[in-house]
Design a protein around this motif. Sequence first.
Motif, PDB file in Angstrom:
ATOM      1  N   TYR A  27      -9.658 -12.256  19.609  1.00  0.00           N
ATOM      2  CA  TYR A  27     -10.376 -12.993  18.557  1.00  0.00           C
ATOM      3  C   TYR A  27     -10.695 -12.093  17.366  1.00  0.00           C
ATOM      4  O   TYR A  27     -10.351 -12.445  16.228  1.00  0.00           O
ATOM      5  CB  TYR A  27     -11.638 -13.699  19.090  1.00  0.00           C
ATOM      6  N   LEU A  30      -7.254 -11.257  15.437  1.00  0.00           N
ATOM      7  CA  LEU A  30      -6.723 -12.345  14.601  1.00  0.00           C
ATOM      8  C   LEU A  30      -7.685 -12.666  13.463  1.00  0.00           C
ATOM      9  O   LEU A  30      -7.265 -12.968  12.338  1.00  0.00           O
ATOM     10  CB  LEU A  30      -6.467 -13.578  15.468  1.00  0.00           C
ATOM     11  N   ARG A  31      -8.995 -12.596  13.740  1.00  0.00           N
ATOM     12  CA  ARG A  31      -9.989 -12.935  12.711  1.00  0.00           C
ATOM     13  C   ARG A  31      -9.956 -11.929  11.560  1.00  0.00           C
ATOM     14  O   ARG A  31     -10.100 -12.316  10.390  1.00  0.00           O
ATOM     15  CB  ARG A  31     -11.376 -12.964  13.354  1.00  0.00           C
ATOM     16  N   ILE A  33      -7.335 -10.088  10.710  1.00  0.00           N
ATOM     17  CA  ILE A  33      -6.090 -10.348   9.976  1.00  0.00           C
ATOM     18  C   ILE A  33      -6.289 -11.549   9.054  1.00  0.00           C
ATOM     19  O   ILE A  33      -5.878 -11.525   7.885  1.00  0.00           O
ATOM     20  CB  ILE A  33      -4.926 -10.587  10.959  1.00  0.00           C
ATOM     21  N   GLU A  34      -6.931 -12.617   9.574  1.00  0.00           N
ATOM     22  CA  GLU A  34      -7.185 -13.797   8.728  1.00  0.00           C
ATOM     23  C   GLU A  34      -7.989 -13.413   7.486  1.00  0.00           C
ATOM     24  O   GLU A  34      -7.787 -13.968   6.397  1.00  0.00           O
ATOM     25  CB  GLU A  34      -7.919 -14.877   9.539  1.00  0.00           C
ATOM     26  N   CYS A 168     -18.019 -11.604  14.945  1.00  0.00           N
ATOM     27  CA  CYS A 168     -17.142 -11.459  13.775  1.00  0.00           C
ATOM     28  C   CYS A 168     -17.901 -11.709  12.471  1.00  0.00           C
ATOM     29  O   CYS A 168     -17.606 -11.073  11.460  1.00  0.00           O
ATOM     30  CB  CYS A 168     -15.909 -12.342  13.921  1.00  0.00           C
TER      31      CYS A 168
ATOM     32  N   TYR B  27      -8.486 -19.271  19.833  1.00  0.00           N
ATOM     33  CA  TYR B  27      -8.719 -18.768  18.477  1.00  0.00           C
ATOM     34  C   TYR B  27      -9.236 -19.880  17.566  1.00  0.00           C
ATOM     35  O   TYR B  27     -10.274 -19.709  16.925  1.00  0.00           O
ATOM     36  CB  TYR B  27      -7.490 -18.067  17.885  1.00  0.00           C
ATOM     37  N   LEU B  30     -13.009 -20.787  18.657  1.00  0.00           N
ATOM     38  CA  LEU B  30     -14.037 -19.825  18.224  1.00  0.00           C
ATOM     39  C   LEU B  30     -14.129 -19.765  16.708  1.00  0.00           C
ATOM     40  O   LEU B  30     -15.218 -19.643  16.139  1.00  0.00           O
ATOM     41  CB  LEU B  30     -13.729 -18.443  18.813  1.00  0.00           C
ATOM     42  N   ARG B  31     -12.986 -19.880  16.027  1.00  0.00           N
ATOM     43  CA  ARG B  31     -12.970 -19.784  14.564  1.00  0.00           C
ATOM     44  C   ARG B  31     -13.704 -20.958  13.925  1.00  0.00           C
ATOM     45  O   ARG B  31     -14.414 -20.792  12.921  1.00  0.00           O
ATOM     46  CB  ARG B  31     -11.522 -19.743  14.074  1.00  0.00           C
ATOM     47  N   GLU B  34     -17.308 -20.429  14.432  1.00  0.00           N
ATOM     48  CA  GLU B  34     -17.768 -19.430  13.455  1.00  0.00           C
ATOM     49  C   GLU B  34     -17.997 -20.075  12.091  1.00  0.00           C
ATOM     50  O   GLU B  34     -18.921 -19.713  11.364  1.00  0.00           O
ATOM     51  CB  GLU B  34     -16.755 -18.277  13.358  1.00  0.00           C
ATOM     52  N   PRO B 165      -3.912 -16.775  12.368  1.00  0.00           N
ATOM     53  CA  PRO B 165      -4.741 -16.584  11.160  1.00  0.00           C
ATOM     54  C   PRO B 165      -4.360 -17.566  10.045  1.00  0.00           C
ATOM     55  O   PRO B 165      -5.239 -18.150   9.403  1.00  0.00           O
ATOM     56  CB  PRO B 165      -4.464 -15.130  10.781  1.00  0.00           C
ATOM     57  N   ARG B 169      -6.594 -20.711   8.433  1.00  0.00           N
ATOM     58  CA  ARG B 169      -6.777 -20.846   6.981  1.00  0.00           C
ATOM     59  C   ARG B 169      -6.360 -22.240   6.523  1.00  0.00           C
ATOM     60  O   ARG B 169      -7.006 -22.850   5.675  1.00  0.00           O
ATOM     61  CB  ARG B 169      -5.980 -19.780   6.228  1.00  0.00           C
TER      62      ARG B 169
END
Lengths: 176, 176
Positions: A27, A30-31, A33-34, A168, B27, B30-31, B34, B165, B169
């Motif tokens: 996580y 990848l986060r 990198i995002e 994050c 991913y 969690l993203r 977030e 990622p 986005r």
Amino acid sequence: MPNAQPLANKRILIFVGDIYEDLELWYPKLRLIEAGATVTVAGPQADTSYAGKNGYPCVSDAKIDDMEAADFDGLVVPGGFMPDKLRRDPKVLQLVRDFDTAGKLVAAVCHGGWIPISAGVYKGVRVTGSPGIKDDLINAGALWEDTAVVVDRHFVCSRKPDDLPDFCRGILQVMA
Amino acid sequence: MPNAQPLANKRILIFVGDIYEDLELWYPKLRLIEAGATVTVAGPQADTSYAGKNGYPCVSDAKIDDMEAADFDGLVVPGGFMPDKLRRDPKVLQLVRDFDTAGKLVAAVCHGGWIPISAGVYKGVRVTGSPGIKDDLINAGALWEDTAVVVDRHFVCSRKPDDLPDFCRGILQVMA
């Protein structure tokens, strides 16, 4: 894509080894990198597949022995039982001390805190981590809190995979 | 934490089932948390642990049969071989059609595209996905592109875990 990449030009080092906690590595990787960062995952050997605690494979980009803190803007230490092995490596501990001395991000989640403990950088630092290492953190001179994320200067800590969104956010707060 | 939560008050549905691709579920989950969203992971049964393709467990929050698109702002379909089973469920396909009709996010990664194919919502839609399902996407009337993310109106698609990622986005672009 219209979203900001607040970590463009930032370089992050992440440690990997066998029995790493799968999401606690992937996580953040990848986060970051995002968010635009360049991430290097370094293990005991380069170009080697390490198995996560739950089985997810991660191929290392580089060898820890070849890493220098000066080449990075921050360090992320995932949990699982990987840190039990990596904390025995003097090069790992020297890298943590070099990130700390430079005031660069030192982020650890779950059992990842074992590594900054052994590096001797946690005295007087507000931290959290896995309940399993609470006593080790306190005995190392850290100030324990039971909360999803603690940000103290350049240190960011969380307890477990469920905390990763907060972890994050904490890393972005320090790095961006 | 100072970072924005652009998806506060947004509700997202994610499908789970056995042999889901571990990171392609976790991913985005969690993203989106977030970013402030509320995420419901629905499987064939509620409160059931499903095993990822690489072994990471995911306990479902709810049962797919009980879900209604009206209760959500968007749908995410992870890959792995899970979609091969879920695409046989008429309730799954009706949910996808309801999200599409309402113009709400329909996001799919890797083999996740099999589900919108069977729901019949991909005619004339620009998409990407696993090379393994390229022919299925084209035969369903979609317009194939080999790129990390494709955003076409309320549809977001990616090919593989490395694209996550970009996939997230794209989701944030549609949802925020």
